[in-house]
Design a protein around this motif. Sequence first.
Motif, PDB file in Angstrom:
ATOM      1  N   GLU A 165      26.395  41.096  33.565  1.00 28.25           N
ATOM      2  CA  GLU A 165      25.582  40.342  34.516  1.00 28.25           C
ATOM      3  C   GLU A 165      25.251  39.027  33.821  1.00 28.25           C
ATOM      4  O   GLU A 165      24.756  39.026  32.692  1.00 28.25           O
ATOM      5  CB  GLU A 165      24.306  41.105  34.840  1.00 28.25           C
ATOM      6  CG  GLU A 165      23.497  40.487  35.940  1.00 28.25           C
ATOM      7  CD  GLU A 165      22.309  41.346  36.325  1.00 28.25           C
ATOM      8  OE1 GLU A 165      21.252  40.761  36.609  1.00 28.25           O
ATOM      9  OE2 GLU A 165      22.428  42.591  36.320  1.00 28.25           O
ATOM     10  N   THR A 166      25.544  37.900  34.485  1.00 31.57           N
ATOM     11  CA  THR A 166      25.409  36.599  33.836  1.00 31.57           C
ATOM     12  C   THR A 166      25.039  35.519  34.838  1.00 31.57           C
ATOM     13  O   THR A 166      25.291  35.662  36.034  1.00 31.57           O
ATOM     14  CB  THR A 166      26.724  36.226  33.114  1.00 31.57           C
ATOM     15  OG1 THR A 166      26.582  34.967  32.486  1.00 31.57           O
ATOM     16  CG2 THR A 166      27.901  36.188  34.062  1.00 31.57           C
ATOM     17  N   ASP A 167      24.469  34.444  34.335  1.00 30.47           N
ATOM     18  CA  ASP A 167      24.151  33.284  35.171  1.00 30.47           C
ATOM     19  C   ASP A 167      25.349  32.353  35.325  1.00 30.47           C
ATOM     20  O   ASP A 167      25.377  31.530  36.238  1.00 30.47           O
ATOM     21  CB  ASP A 167      22.969  32.505  34.566  1.00 30.47           C
ATOM     22  CG  ASP A 167      21.703  33.341  34.539  1.00 30.47           C
ATOM     23  OD1 ASP A 167      21.523  34.189  35.436  1.00 30.47           O
ATOM     24  OD2 ASP A 167      20.896  33.156  33.599  1.00 30.47           O
ATOM     25  N   ASP A 168      26.333  32.452  34.430  1.00 30.14           N
ATOM     26  CA  ASP A 168      27.514  31.594  34.472  1.00 30.14           C
ATOM     27  C   ASP A 168      28.780  32.446  34.330  1.00 30.14           C
ATOM     28  O   ASP A 168      29.402  32.493  33.266  1.00 30.14           O
ATOM     29  CB  ASP A 168      27.447  30.543  33.361  1.00 30.14           C
ATOM     30  CG  ASP A 168      28.491  29.454  33.506  1.00 30.14           C
ATOM     31  OD1 ASP A 168      29.373  29.566  34.392  1.00 30.14           O
ATOM     32  OD2 ASP A 168      28.431  28.493  32.711  1.00 30.14           O
ATOM     33  N   PRO A 169      29.175  33.123  35.421  1.00 27.18           N
ATOM     34  CA  PRO A 169      30.312  34.031  35.321  1.00 27.18           C
ATOM     35  C   PRO A 169      31.638  33.355  34.973  1.00 27.18           C
ATOM     36  O   PRO A 169      32.451  33.931  34.253  1.00 27.18           O
ATOM     37  CB  PRO A 169      30.383  34.702  36.695  1.00 27.18           C
ATOM     38  CG  PRO A 169      29.529  33.896  37.593  1.00 27.18           C
ATOM     39  CD  PRO A 169      28.566  33.139  36.754  1.00 27.18           C
ATOM     40  N   ASN A 224      27.471  37.364  40.510  1.00 29.98           N
ATOM     41  CA  ASN A 224      27.057  37.029  39.147  1.00 29.98           C
ATOM     42  C   ASN A 224      27.463  38.124  38.138  1.00 29.98           C
ATOM     43  O   ASN A 224      26.883  38.242  37.078  1.00 29.98           O
ATOM     44  CB  ASN A 224      25.551  36.752  39.085  1.00 29.98           C
ATOM     45  CG  ASN A 224      24.712  37.965  39.415  1.00 29.98           C
ATOM     46  OD1 ASN A 224      25.137  38.831  40.178  1.00 29.98           O
ATOM     47  ND2 ASN A 224      23.522  38.034  38.864  1.00 29.98           N
TER      48      ASN A 224
END
Length: 179
Positions: free
Chosen positions: A134-138, A169
């Motif tokens: 889970e990431t803000d910048d996939p 995301n």
Amino acid sequence: MKRFLISLVCVAMLMSGCSSKETPKETSPEVENTTISQSDSSSSEESVAATTEKANREGTKLYNAFINELNSSSDISQIANNLSKESVSGYDCVVNDFGEGFLNGFDADITGFNKCVGFGPLIGSIPFVTYIFETDDPAALKETLLKHADPRWNICTEADETVCEISGNYVFFVMCINE
């Protein structure tokens, strides 16, 4: 005593086929993403056959199962537990949460994510590893994962397929063998 232990280790390596004289399979330095996108369409029989072959690959099947699970839950721990079942992954797996840093399957520390859940077989010699990030910048994380993926991370074995895809995301990553 040291010489005896060194000799014993050398004999064990020779018996297991892991000697340094083993000729590794030639692989390209870039890890190929083998996932089929929904927009792949062609009328040629070769393209249809290639698409069917890719759809039957283990990593692609697992990615498709991930998408199905994601439609019913956004809890990546629950999704990983469901995907790690032997009926889905093909192995008796263990699920773990991971922080930034060293992860199996990569030649560098992996950073840039908020949460990561991964699973792999209890038998450590199988070249199979799956992560859900889970990431803000996939897009940036996907690029990092593909840049540092190492299909020969597992001693004496090599993964056949790498799938790294973005959904919202989340970044889904799997390296596995195709049987």
